[in-house]
Motif scaffolding. Sequence first.
Motif, mmCIF file in Angstrom:
data_model
loop_
_atom_site.group_PDB
_atom_site.id
_atom_site.type_symbol
_atom_site.label_atom_id
_atom_site.label_comp_id
_atom_site.label_asym_id
_atom_site.label_seq_id
_atom_site.Cartn_x
_atom_site.Cartn_y
_atom_site.Cartn_z
ATOM 1 N N THR B 166 0.497 -1.289 -0.295
ATOM 2 C CA THR B 166 -0.194 -0.022 -0.151
ATOM 3 C C THR B 166 1.027 1.119 0.537
ATOM 4 O OG1 THR B 166 -0.049 0.040 2.239
ATOM 5 C CG2 THR B 166 -1.933 -1.309 0.950
ATOM 6 N N THR B 167 0.142 2.420 -0.270
ATOM 7 C CA THR B 167 0.848 3.123 -0.092
ATOM 8 C C THR B 167 1.782 3.733 1.432
ATOM 9 O OG1 THR B 167 -1.109 4.542 -1.743
ATOM 10 C CG2 THR B 167 0.522 6.019 -0.801
ATOM 11 N N ALA B 168 0.887 3.806 2.263
ATOM 12 C CA ALA B 168 1.596 3.560 3.549
ATOM 13 C C ALA B 168 2.904 2.291 3.740
ATOM 14 C CB ALA B 168 0.072 2.591 4.850
ATOM 15 N N GLY B 169 2.671 1.340 3.287
ATOM 16 C CA GLY B 169 4.047 0.310 3.654
ATOM 17 C C GLY B 169 4.921 1.194 2.690
ATOM 18 N N PHE B 170 4.484 1.694 1.698
ATOM 19 C CA PHE B 170 5.622 1.680 0.362
ATOM 20 C C PHE B 170 6.965 2.344 1.107
ATOM 21 C CE2 PHE B 170 7.732 4.312 -3.279
ATOM 22 C CZ PHE B 170 7.650 3.630 -3.968
ATOM 23 N N ASP B 171 6.987 3.250 1.776
ATOM 24 C CA ASP B 171 8.477 3.965 2.868
ATOM 25 C C ASP B 171 8.630 2.364 3.463
ATOM 26 O OD1 ASP B 171 10.527 5.876 2.692
ATOM 27 O OD2 ASP B 171 9.852 5.788 4.782
ATOM 28 N N ALA B 172 8.233 1.672 4.096
ATOM 29 C CA ALA B 172 8.849 0.500 4.439
ATOM 30 C C ALA B 172 9.292 -0.327 3.304
ATOM 31 C CB ALA B 172 8.449 -0.692 5.183
ATOM 32 N N TRP B 173 8.557 -0.579 2.215
ATOM 33 C CA TRP B 173 9.277 -1.398 1.051
ATOM 34 C C TRP B 173 10.032 -1.050 0.918
ATOM 35 C CZ3 TRP B 173 9.410 0.017 -3.734
ATOM 36 C CH2 TRP B 173 9.567 -0.795 -4.646
ATOM 37 N N ARG B 174 10.576 0.745 0.295
ATOM 38 C CA ARG B 174 11.593 1.415 0.222
ATOM 39 C C ARG B 174 13.434 0.786 0.736
ATOM 40 N NH1 ARG B 174 14.933 4.861 1.298
ATOM 41 N NH2 ARG B 174 13.688 4.697 3.676
ATOM 42 N N ALA B 175 12.598 1.278 1.771
ATOM 43 C CA ALA B 175 13.930 1.114 3.117
ATOM 44 C C ALA B 175 14.413 -0.786 2.457
ATOM 45 C CB ALA B 175 13.722 0.431 4.874
ATOM 46 N N SER B 176 13.755 -1.703 2.617
ATOM 47 C CA SER B 176 13.983 -2.951 2.597
ATOM 48 C C SER B 176 14.836 -3.508 0.934
ATOM 49 C CB SER B 176 12.513 -3.773 2.906
ATOM 50 O OG SER B 176 11.968 -4.300 1.517
ATOM 51 N N ARG B 177 14.433 -2.673 -0.068
ATOM 52 C CA ARG B 177 15.234 -2.519 -0.920
ATOM 53 C C ARG B 177 16.700 -1.547 -1.914
ATOM 54 N NH1 ARG B 177 10.724 -5.021 -0.588
ATOM 55 N NH2 ARG B 177 10.166 -6.696 -2.380
ATOM 56 N N CYS B 178 16.180 -0.220 -1.123
ATOM 57 C CA CYS B 178 17.100 0.652 -1.218
ATOM 58 C C CYS B 178 17.528 0.980 0.278
ATOM 59 C CB CYS B 178 16.381 0.746 -2.127
ATOM 60 S SG CYS B 178 17.097 3.238 -2.595
ATOM 61 N N LEU B 179 18.597 0.938 0.566
ATOM 62 C CA LEU B 179 19.058 1.828 1.349
ATOM 63 C C LEU B 179 20.330 2.800 1.319
ATOM 64 C CD1 LEU B 179 19.704 -1.999 3.571
ATOM 65 C CD2 LEU B 179 17.830 -0.568 3.892
ATOM 66 N N GLN B 180 21.487 2.888 -0.001
ATOM 67 C CA GLN B 180 22.544 3.330 -0.059
ATOM 68 C C GLN B 180 21.355 5.146 0.091
ATOM 69 O OE1 GLN B 180 23.156 2.390 -4.338
ATOM 70 N NE2 GLN B 180 23.516 0.287 -3.724
ATOM 71 N N ALA B 181 22.526 5.663 -0.273
ATOM 72 C CA ALA B 181 21.983 7.586 0.136
ATOM 73 C C ALA B 181 22.148 7.833 -1.701
ATOM 74 C CB ALA B 181 23.555 7.672 0.098
ATOM 75 N N THR B 182 21.757 7.351 -2.378
ATOM 76 C CA THR B 182 21.258 7.617 -3.677
ATOM 77 C C THR B 182 19.990 7.848 -4.180
ATOM 78 O OG1 THR B 182 22.570 5.325 -4.394
ATOM 79 C CG2 THR B 182 23.915 8.022 -4.313
ATOM 80 N N CYS B 183 19.421 6.680 -3.128
ATOM 81 C CA CYS B 183 18.066 6.540 -3.153
ATOM 82 C C CYS B 183 17.278 7.768 -1.981
ATOM 83 C CB CYS B 183 17.651 5.136 -2.912
ATOM 84 S SG CYS B 183 16.205 4.052 -2.982
ATOM 85 N N ARG B 184 16.203 8.161 -3.008
ATOM 86 C CA ARG B 184 15.083 8.769 -1.830
ATOM 87 C C ARG B 184 13.777 8.670 -2.383
ATOM 88 N NH1 ARG B 184 17.189 11.736 -6.007
ATOM 89 N NH2 ARG B 184 15.634 13.091 -7.069
ATOM 90 N N VAL B 185 13.278 9.104 -1.863
ATOM 91 C CA VAL B 185 11.205 9.082 -1.920
ATOM 92 C C VAL B 185 10.913 10.373 -1.659
ATOM 93 C CG1 VAL B 185 9.188 8.048 -1.343
ATOM 94 C CG2 VAL B 185 11.419 7.095 -1.236
ATOM 95 N N GLU B 186 9.983 10.844 -2.745
ATOM 96 C CA GLU B 186 9.482 11.896 -2.840
ATOM 97 C C GLU B 186 7.823 11.894 -2.989
ATOM 98 O OE1 GLU B 186 11.366 14.193 -6.025
ATOM 99 O OE2 GLU B 186 13.229 14.248 -5.160
ATOM 100 N N GLN B 187 7.132 13.169 -3.402
ATOM 101 C CA GLN B 187 5.668 13.218 -3.554
ATOM 102 C C GLN B 187 5.208 13.719 -4.756
ATOM 103 O OE1 GLN B 187 2.992 11.243 -2.210
ATOM 104 N NE2 GLN B 187 4.703 10.526 -0.571
ATOM 105 N N HIS B 188 4.666 12.956 -5.427
ATOM 106 C CA HIS B 188 4.612 13.762 -6.967
ATOM 107 C C HIS B 188 2.651 13.681 -7.224
ATOM 108 C CE1 HIS B 188 8.428 15.059 -8.456
ATOM 109 N NE2 HIS B 188 9.047 13.120 -7.917
ATOM 110 N N ASP B 189 2.135 14.409 -7.361
ATOM 111 C CA ASP B 189 0.856 14.551 -7.339
ATOM 112 C C ASP B 189 0.417 13.464 -6.282
ATOM 113 O OD1 ASP B 189 1.443 15.944 -9.853
ATOM 114 O OD2 ASP B 189 1.274 14.416 -11.047
#
Lengths: 163, 240
Positions: B166-189
């Motif tokens: 879900t949208t709520a779980g997206f950040d946790a999903w990102r954290a589990s797959r993307c731990l590098q400093a070059t990875c970020r999450v932004e909001q678009h629309d």
Amino acid sequence: MTTEQAYREYVGANLDRLRRTAYLLCGDWHLADDLTSTVLVKLLRHWKRASEMEHLDAYTRRMLLSAWLDERRRPWRRESFTDRLPERPAAGLDTDQRLDVLSLLARLPPRRRAVLVLRYFCDLSVAETAQALGCSEGTVKSHAARALETLRAGLKEGDPLWI
Amino acid sequence: MDLTQAMLAATDNPPPTSIDIDRLMTGERRRTHRLYAVTGTALAAVLVGGIVVAQQPAGHVEAPGAAHPPAVASEEPPSCGISTQMDDGLLSGKPPLRPVTESCFVGAGRLGDALTTVLSDQLPDTTITPPLPAEIAKLVAGDGYFTAFRVAGGDLEVRLRGSETTTAGFDAWRASRCLQATCRVEQHDGQPVLIRTSTGTVEVVALHADGTMVSALARGGLVEQQLVSIAVAPALTVYP
């Protein structure tokens, strides 16, 4: 009999002879083992073709000679500059060494040494030796004569090896 | 003592040999297998390369000034159920939260057209020739499909599927797959968008409000903003 079994059987029967020949050529058991391994690997790669040869022993002997002559041409066998003089045994003092057939062979150039090993250890004829070394019979004869001459020069009359 | 006897005596007591026939044969067998593997791989690469070159459209028009114009291969969309080689690690084996009911073949064709429109909007100087070739794989338990498109010979890859999170779980999903400093999450629309950059590669993963997860990956040629616009495009959905 499978190909692998045939190879194993051939190696089992000829390993000792190959090692001894290699040792007489190079004068070092470790290097002799290396040369023999090189020959055995090459033989394994071409075993299907080699096993059908009429003179397989001659083929392996020729491979051994090539392996040794190649080894002699390696860059680390050439002269190298050093800031210290190497330690050498005092010439003419050590009676045992003078009589040692290996130290006598070591004084010979590679091909002359090979001629003596093939003629006197492997018991090959002049023609077979010429074939193994890829040269003419005349060359084998002259190499043998000069090699024996060099050996005689290192011996005194009455020495056990006096020929 | 003659020379023959002297030579026999000199080799009379050889030390034990270090030659191990079994090891020698195993090593040679391994070398042969490795040689076959390398040769086979090289041969396969040459064949695949030859096929790809042969299938390139002969007269496709390149837009003036375009750094990397997307060239489109003229492959037919494969039937459903093939396994795609374009799984980028987004698949976890779980079914999507919202089952995809559309037939995968129909979906692949529709999404190919939608992607053509989106790319034409984002790259107005470039000619896109439909249909875009799709690679399709069934998702687990038959709950939908995973579709991937390669554009410009693989310089741009777009993947779509029903999201397992879900949208709520997206950040946790990102954290589990993307731990590098070059990875970020932004909001678009109002949609979370993950942006991952590495040398020469930019990847954008967007989670649409309807549960579609879109990943757009570019190897040069497209800037980050263009990839975000592609990933969040509403037309790219598996829930039409």
